[in-house]
Design a protein around this motif. Structure first.
Motif, PDB file in Angstrom:
ATOM      1  N   PRO A 122      16.422 -44.572   4.220  1.00 13.81           N
ATOM      2  CA  PRO A 122      16.899 -43.486   3.354  1.00 13.81           C
ATOM      3  C   PRO A 122      15.999 -42.247   3.445  1.00 13.81           C
ATOM      4  O   PRO A 122      14.781 -42.337   3.434  1.00 13.81           O
ATOM      5  CB  PRO A 122      16.834 -44.091   1.950  1.00 13.81           C
ATOM      6  CG  PRO A 122      16.810 -45.564   2.150  1.00 13.81           C
ATOM      7  CD  PRO A 122      16.164 -45.799   3.481  1.00 13.81           C
ATOM      8  N   PHE A 123      16.651 -41.096   3.539  1.00 13.60           N
ATOM      9  CA  PHE A 123      15.956 -39.809   3.584  1.00 13.60           C
ATOM     10  C   PHE A 123      15.365 -39.513   2.211  1.00 13.60           C
ATOM     11  O   PHE A 123      15.965 -39.800   1.181  1.00 13.60           O
ATOM     12  CB  PHE A 123      16.943 -38.711   3.982  1.00 13.60           C
ATOM     13  CG  PHE A 123      16.379 -37.325   3.863  1.00 13.60           C
ATOM     14  CD1 PHE A 123      15.589 -36.799   4.864  1.00 13.60           C
ATOM     15  CD2 PHE A 123      16.627 -36.549   2.744  1.00 13.60           C
ATOM     16  CE1 PHE A 123      15.054 -35.525   4.760  1.00 13.60           C
ATOM     17  CE2 PHE A 123      16.110 -35.275   2.622  1.00 13.60           C
ATOM     18  CZ  PHE A 123      15.325 -34.766   3.634  1.00 13.60           C
ATOM     19  N   SER A 124      14.175 -38.924   2.210  1.00 10.90           N
ATOM     20  CA  SER A 124      13.609 -38.445   0.950  1.00 10.90           C
ATOM     21  C   SER A 124      13.082 -37.030   1.169  1.00 10.90           C
ATOM     22  O   SER A 124      12.662 -36.661   2.261  1.00 10.90           O
ATOM     23  CB  SER A 124      12.482 -39.359   0.461  1.00 10.90           C
ATOM     24  OG  SER A 124      11.288 -39.112   1.162  1.00 10.90           O
ATOM     25  N   TRP A 125      13.113 -36.260   0.104  1.00 11.42           N
ATOM     26  CA  TRP A 125      12.617 -34.880   0.170  1.00 11.42           C
ATOM     27  C   TRP A 125      11.116 -34.853   0.432  1.00 11.42           C
ATOM     28  O   TRP A 125      10.604 -33.900   1.012  1.00 11.42           O
ATOM     29  CB  TRP A 125      12.990 -34.120  -1.091  1.00 11.42           C
ATOM     30  CG  TRP A 125      14.476 -33.893  -1.158  1.00 11.42           C
ATOM     31  CD1 TRP A 125      15.373 -34.549  -1.944  1.00 11.42           C
ATOM     32  CD2 TRP A 125      15.228 -32.977  -0.369  1.00 11.42           C
ATOM     33  NE1 TRP A 125      16.651 -34.096  -1.691  1.00 11.42           N
ATOM     34  CE2 TRP A 125      16.587 -33.118  -0.725  1.00 11.42           C
ATOM     35  CE3 TRP A 125      14.907 -32.048   0.611  1.00 11.42           C
ATOM     36  CZ2 TRP A 125      17.608 -32.382  -0.139  1.00 11.42           C
ATOM     37  CZ3 TRP A 125      15.922 -31.308   1.192  1.00 11.42           C
ATOM     38  CH2 TRP A 125      17.247 -31.476   0.817  1.00 11.42           C
ATOM     39  N   ASN A 126      10.405 -35.893   0.016  1.00 12.29           N
ATOM     40  CA  ASN A 126       8.965 -35.972   0.294  1.00 12.29           C
ATOM     41  C   ASN A 126       8.703 -36.038   1.796  1.00 12.29           C
ATOM     42  O   ASN A 126       7.727 -35.460   2.285  1.00 12.29           O
ATOM     43  CB  ASN A 126       8.350 -37.188  -0.391  1.00 12.29           C
ATOM     44  CG  ASN A 126       8.238 -37.017  -1.889  1.00 12.29           C
ATOM     45  OD1 ASN A 126       8.293 -35.901  -2.399  1.00 12.29           O
ATOM     46  ND2 ASN A 126       8.093 -38.124  -2.602  1.00 12.29           N
ATOM     47  N   GLN A 127       9.563 -36.741   2.521  1.00  9.59           N
ATOM     48  CA  GLN A 127       9.407 -36.811   3.979  1.00  9.59           C
ATOM     49  C   GLN A 127       9.582 -35.426   4.601  1.00  9.59           C
ATOM     50  O   GLN A 127       8.793 -35.005   5.447  1.00  9.59           O
ATOM     51  CB  GLN A 127      10.420 -37.788   4.581  1.00  9.59           C
ATOM     52  CG  GLN A 127      10.189 -39.221   4.183  1.00  9.59           C
ATOM     53  CD  GLN A 127      11.378 -40.102   4.525  1.00  9.59           C
ATOM     54  OE1 GLN A 127      12.519 -39.657   4.552  1.00  9.59           O
ATOM     55  NE2 GLN A 127      11.094 -41.367   4.792  1.00  9.59           N
ATOM     56  N   LEU A 128      10.624 -34.728   4.173  1.00 10.62           N
ATOM     57  CA  LEU A 128      10.858 -33.377   4.679  1.00 10.62           C
ATOM     58  C   LEU A 128       9.709 -32.452   4.296  1.00 10.62           C
ATOM     59  O   LEU A 128       9.242 -31.653   5.119  1.00 10.62           O
ATOM     60  CB  LEU A 128      12.182 -32.819   4.153  1.00 10.62           C
ATOM     61  CG  LEU A 128      12.529 -31.404   4.613  1.00 10.62           C
ATOM     62  CD1 LEU A 128      12.639 -31.336   6.136  1.00 10.62           C
ATOM     63  CD2 LEU A 128      13.819 -30.934   3.952  1.00 10.62           C
ATOM     64  N   LEU A 129       9.228 -32.566   3.077  1.00 11.30           N
ATOM     65  CA  LEU A 129       8.092 -31.750   2.636  1.00 11.30           C
ATOM     66  C   LEU A 129       6.869 -32.021   3.513  1.00 11.30           C
ATOM     67  O   LEU A 129       6.146 -31.091   3.895  1.00 11.30           O
ATOM     68  CB  LEU A 129       7.775 -32.022   1.163  1.00 11.30           C
ATOM     69  CG  LEU A 129       6.623 -31.217   0.569  1.00 11.30           C
ATOM     70  CD1 LEU A 129       6.913 -29.720   0.632  1.00 11.30           C
ATOM     71  CD2 LEU A 129       6.359 -31.651  -0.864  1.00 11.30           C
ATOM     72  N   GLY A 130       6.643 -33.280   3.870  1.00  6.33           N
ATOM     73  CA  GLY A 130       5.527 -33.621   4.761  1.00  6.33           C
ATOM     74  C   GLY A 130       5.640 -32.922   6.104  1.00  6.33           C
ATOM     75  O   GLY A 130       4.657 -32.378   6.626  1.00  6.33           O
TER      76      GLY A 130
END
Length: 162
Positions: A122-130
């Motif tokens: 699952p995609f998370s915004w924390n991953q994108l922020l990283g």
């Protein structure tokens, strides 16, 4: 198991950086396609011999493999060629930073979508922020030099040889 995985990933990063520098030095003496050919050919010889030593006759066991996985070698040609050209045009640190950020971004996309036979994560915004924090770091690295460095590099500045 986790420590081994982290150690191998760190070693892979160091080896990619080392190989990129070596490839750049070879490319200074010959063309990009010659460099790519030499890199992939010596890699083939090394991996073939190590595979024979480690796996023996199982080296040639390719059951249950999707036919399109055979494109991996052709993709490797693109990787080496693009990396050699990127190093020539951007320098090692900047080029590798962009390559690793691109790699991380596409890994996030492929994982999130479950593409190419990967288990969907699952995609998370924390991953994108990283990923965006890393991109910001690259921008700072490239364009955030100190004021004294910028004044030394400005085109209107005359420098004496004394």
């Amino acid at each position: 198991m986790l420590i081994t995985g982290i150690s191998l990933a760190l070693l892979a990063g160091a080896l990619v950086s080392l190989q990129t520098i070596f490839n750049s030095k070879v490319n200074e003496r010959t063309g990009s396609w010659s460099t790519t050919t030499m890199v992939l050919f010596t890699g083939f010889i090394a991996s073939f011999l190590i595979s024979l030593l480690v796996e023996g006759k199982n080296t040639f066991s390719f059951q249950h493999m999707q036919p399109w996985y055979w494109l991996s070698g052709a993709i490797g040609v693109g990787v080496v060629f693009c990396l050699v050209q990127g190093m020539k045009l951007l320098g090692p640190t900047y080029a590798i930073s962009i390559v690793l950020t691109s790699q991380l971004s596409f890994a996030l996309l492929f994982d999130s979508m479950g593409w190419l036979g990967l288990e969907q994560i699952p995609f998370s915004w924390n991953q994108l922020l990283g990923v965006l924090v890393i991109v910001g770091g690259i921008v700072l690295f490239k364009f955030g030099g100190s004021k004294s460095e910028k004044s030394e590099q400005s085109p209107g500045t005359l420098q004496s040889d004394s």
